[in-house]
Design a protein around this motif. Structure first.
Motif, mmCIF file in Angstrom:
data_model
loop_
_atom_site.group_PDB
_atom_site.id
_atom_site.type_symbol
_atom_site.label_atom_id
_atom_site.label_comp_id
_atom_site.label_asym_id
_atom_site.label_seq_id
_atom_site.Cartn_x
_atom_site.Cartn_y
_atom_site.Cartn_z
ATOM 1 N N ALA A 156 -56.323 21.027 -34.146
ATOM 2 C CA ALA A 156 -55.990 21.892 -35.284
ATOM 3 C C ALA A 156 -57.231 22.200 -36.111
ATOM 4 O O ALA A 156 -57.401 23.328 -36.610
ATOM 5 C CB ALA A 156 -54.930 21.214 -36.149
ATOM 6 N N PRO A 162 -54.047 30.449 -37.935
ATOM 7 C CA PRO A 162 -53.254 29.598 -38.838
ATOM 8 C C PRO A 162 -51.910 29.185 -38.237
ATOM 9 O O PRO A 162 -51.430 28.077 -38.472
ATOM 10 C CB PRO A 162 -53.037 30.464 -40.077
ATOM 11 N N GLU A 163 -51.320 30.063 -37.427
ATOM 12 C CA GLU A 163 -50.029 29.737 -36.782
ATOM 13 C C GLU A 163 -50.191 28.560 -35.811
ATOM 14 O O GLU A 163 -49.379 27.640 -35.780
ATOM 15 C CB GLU A 163 -49.510 30.958 -36.000
ATOM 16 N N GLN A 165 -52.587 26.402 -35.917
ATOM 17 C CA GLN A 165 -52.929 25.220 -36.721
ATOM 18 C C GLN A 165 -51.652 24.573 -37.290
ATOM 19 O O GLN A 165 -51.485 23.362 -37.257
ATOM 20 C CB GLN A 165 -53.862 25.643 -37.850
ATOM 21 N N ARG A 166 -50.759 25.421 -37.761
ATOM 22 C CA ARG A 166 -49.501 24.915 -38.322
ATOM 23 C C ARG A 166 -48.687 24.181 -37.256
ATOM 24 O O ARG A 166 -48.146 23.111 -37.480
ATOM 25 C CB ARG A 166 -48.689 26.098 -38.882
ATOM 26 N N ARG A 167 -48.649 24.766 -36.063
ATOM 27 C CA ARG A 167 -47.878 24.151 -34.976
ATOM 28 C C ARG A 167 -48.496 22.796 -34.579
ATOM 29 O O ARG A 167 -47.800 21.798 -34.460
ATOM 30 C CB ARG A 167 -47.865 25.106 -33.771
ATOM 31 N N THR A 169 -50.259 20.733 -36.238
ATOM 32 C CA THR A 169 -50.201 19.681 -37.262
ATOM 33 C C THR A 169 -48.759 19.275 -37.598
ATOM 34 O O THR A 169 -48.527 18.554 -38.554
ATOM 35 C CB THR A 169 -50.918 20.129 -38.558
ATOM 36 N N THR A 170 -47.809 19.750 -36.805
ATOM 37 C CA THR A 170 -46.410 19.366 -37.035
ATOM 38 C C THR A 170 -45.986 18.300 -36.036
ATOM 39 O O THR A 170 -46.112 18.489 -34.830
ATOM 40 C CB THR A 170 -45.486 20.601 -36.901
ATOM 41 N N ASP A 203 -52.229 18.940 -47.320
ATOM 42 C CA ASP A 203 -50.831 19.366 -47.226
ATOM 43 C C ASP A 203 -50.545 20.161 -45.946
ATOM 44 O O ASP A 203 -49.467 20.711 -45.781
ATOM 45 C CB ASP A 203 -50.428 20.171 -48.464
ATOM 46 N N ARG A 204 -51.515 20.204 -45.063
ATOM 47 C CA ARG A 204 -51.333 20.968 -43.815
ATOM 48 C C ARG A 204 -50.322 20.298 -42.860
ATOM 49 O O ARG A 204 -49.424 20.940 -42.333
ATOM 50 C CB ARG A 204 -52.717 21.115 -43.151
ATOM 51 N N ALA A 206 -47.147 18.434 -41.188
ATOM 52 C CA ALA A 206 -45.717 18.411 -41.523
ATOM 53 C C ALA A 206 -45.009 17.461 -40.568
ATOM 54 O O ALA A 206 -45.419 17.310 -39.415
ATOM 55 C CB ALA A 206 -45.139 19.814 -41.387
#
Ligand code: FAD
Length: 409
Positions: A156, A162-163, A165-167, A169-170, A203-204, A206
């Protein structure tokens, strides 16, 4: 340490062979060492694939990177008295008629056999789940979860989209029972700091907890569920209930309602079933393949074979329900089996097993938890301290029982 015991050595006084050095099996070995200290002729043999005992209740901490895997593996040689013969080998099957374990080092015969081989993750035949989701059932599993989380955060950090990266980090945890809640809480608490170490915004990351039923911690009091839900929410965990998983695919977890849950790491903590080896045996089995036993914890139709722990399907006569797969239950069953084997040796009547529930404690994150004890529900720091105290007490009790070894004293 690798001496197999021949069936021919079986006599009236033994040998007693215990399969599995987990909570139930180790307890049987330690308690029998103490109870039979004046009967040195009774041979005690403990068999396990590992030469260490795993404190499984501490695995969420290993998966969350807050505890080293080595810290939850206790070498058996530090715990067993010299009179307990330990055989490190894989158990591949059973010869029930002759009460023999079929192992990688040959058959191991017994006068009385205790089966305490635990359980394994149950994927409920959900397509793709076993391949795509990690489980947390051993220290090595837990290390793999932590390694996968660290790798996903690394990826990430170098991702530009960013999409993506979001995936990455989940972290998605499937199963909202105690294990899933502990795991989700632990990860949610540590991930912000770890993300910073990777150069990501705190806060990235989740954490999502996905549960098929209408509530997390099913079967617990509404107060406990409410307190746990609040702590999870405070930690930023997104809890999805009534979210049954239909399949695990390359894109993520596909829910029965068609929604896709995306993530960088998937962990399955949705339940357990009996080991494969039991499924392929002639042992009488019930729900989730657990072995059916009578009120004395003897395998049905096999009065010289006992079963305890997750492997045993034990119905609580007061509720009519099968007892859950918990360390607390495994320890009490181990105690009962040890006492009944002593009774067998002394020609005394056997005692029916009764479960004495000491309460329910779940950690939620690294500082807080929830507990239901004697009808009182607590949530917060105290409950977490309670969980720490239970684990500390367990390690102490193992050491205390070791103290009964007449050779060691
Ligand atoms: C992540 C996690 C957290 C948990 N937290 C809690 C908690 O907080 N409180 C609680 O009460 N319960 C908790 N549990 C449940 C608890 O860990 C189990 O109920 C308990 O471990 C069962 O004890 P057991 O002796 O039946 O099996 P185990 O402790 O699993 O022991 C089985 C033993 O058998 C050995 N074995 C298995 N198959 C073979 C084979 N073929 N050959 C040789 N050896 C073999 C294994 O190596 C192992 O040593 C948790 C479970 C998990 C997965």
């Amino acid at each position: 340490m690798n001496n197999a015991v021949n069936a021919s050595t079986a006599g009236n006084g033994g040998p007693i062979v215990i399969a599995g050095a987990g909570y139930a099996g180790l307890h049987v070995a330690l308690r029998l060492t103490a109870i039979l200290r004046d009967r040195p002729e009774v041979e005690l043999t403990l068999v396990d694939r590992h030469d260490y005992h795993q404190v499984i209740t501490e695995l969420p901490r290993v998966a969350g990177g807050t505890r080293a895997a080595g810290a939850v593996r206790i070498p058996l040689q530090d715990m067993l008295a010299t009179r307990v013969r330990f055989v490190q080998t894989e158990i591949n099957g059973f010869d029930l008629a002759d009460r023999r374990l079929l192992t990688g080092t040959g058959p191991i015969g017994s006068r009385w056999l205790v089966l305490a081989l635990g359980s394994r993750p149950n994927d409920f035949a959900i397509p793709g789940l076993a391949q795509r989701a990690l489980s947390v059932y051993s220290a090595s599993d837990a290390e793999r979860v932590w390694a996968a989380v660290s790798k996903a955060l690394d990826e990430a950090a170098s991702a530009t989209d960013p999409e993506q990266q979001r995936r990455l980090t989940t972290v998605v945890v499937g199963g909202g029972g105690a294990t899933g809640v502990e795991l989700a809480g632990e990860l949610a608490e540590v991930l912000p700091e770890v993300a910073s170490d990777h150069g990501l915004a705190p806060d990235r990351p989740a954490v999502q907890l996905v549960e098929a039923g209408p509530t997390i911690l099913a079967g617990s009091s509404p107060q406990l569920i409410d307190k746990a839900t609040r702590i999870l929410s405070d930690l930023g965990v997104s809890v999805r209930t009534n979210a049954a998983i239909a399949a695990a695919t390359e894109d993520g977890l596909r829910l029965k309602d068609g929604q896709l849950v995306e993530g960088g790491v998937f962990v399955w903590a949705g339940g357990v079933k009996a080991p494969e080896l039991v499924a392929g045996s002639e042992l009488p089995t019930g729900h989730n393949g657990r072995v059916k036993v009578d009120q004395y914890l003897r395998v049905l139709d096999h009065p010289e074979i006992y079963a305890a722990g997750d492997l045993a399907s034990v119905t609580d006569p007061r509720t009519g329900h099968v007892l859950p797969p918990l360390a607390q239950v495994a320890l009490e069953e181990g105690e009962s089996v040890a006492r009944n084997l002593d009774a067998e040796l002394k020609g005394r009547p056997l005692e029916a097993f009764t479960f004495h529930d000491k309460g329910f404690v779940v950690s939620v994150g690294t500082r807080r938890g929830v507990a239901d004890i004697a009808g009182i529900t607590t949530g917060g720091r105290l409950a977490h301290l309670l969980k720490d105290a239970i684990e500390w007490e367990y390690r102490q009790s193992v050491r205390h029982l070791r103290g009964w070894d007449p050779v060691a004293r």
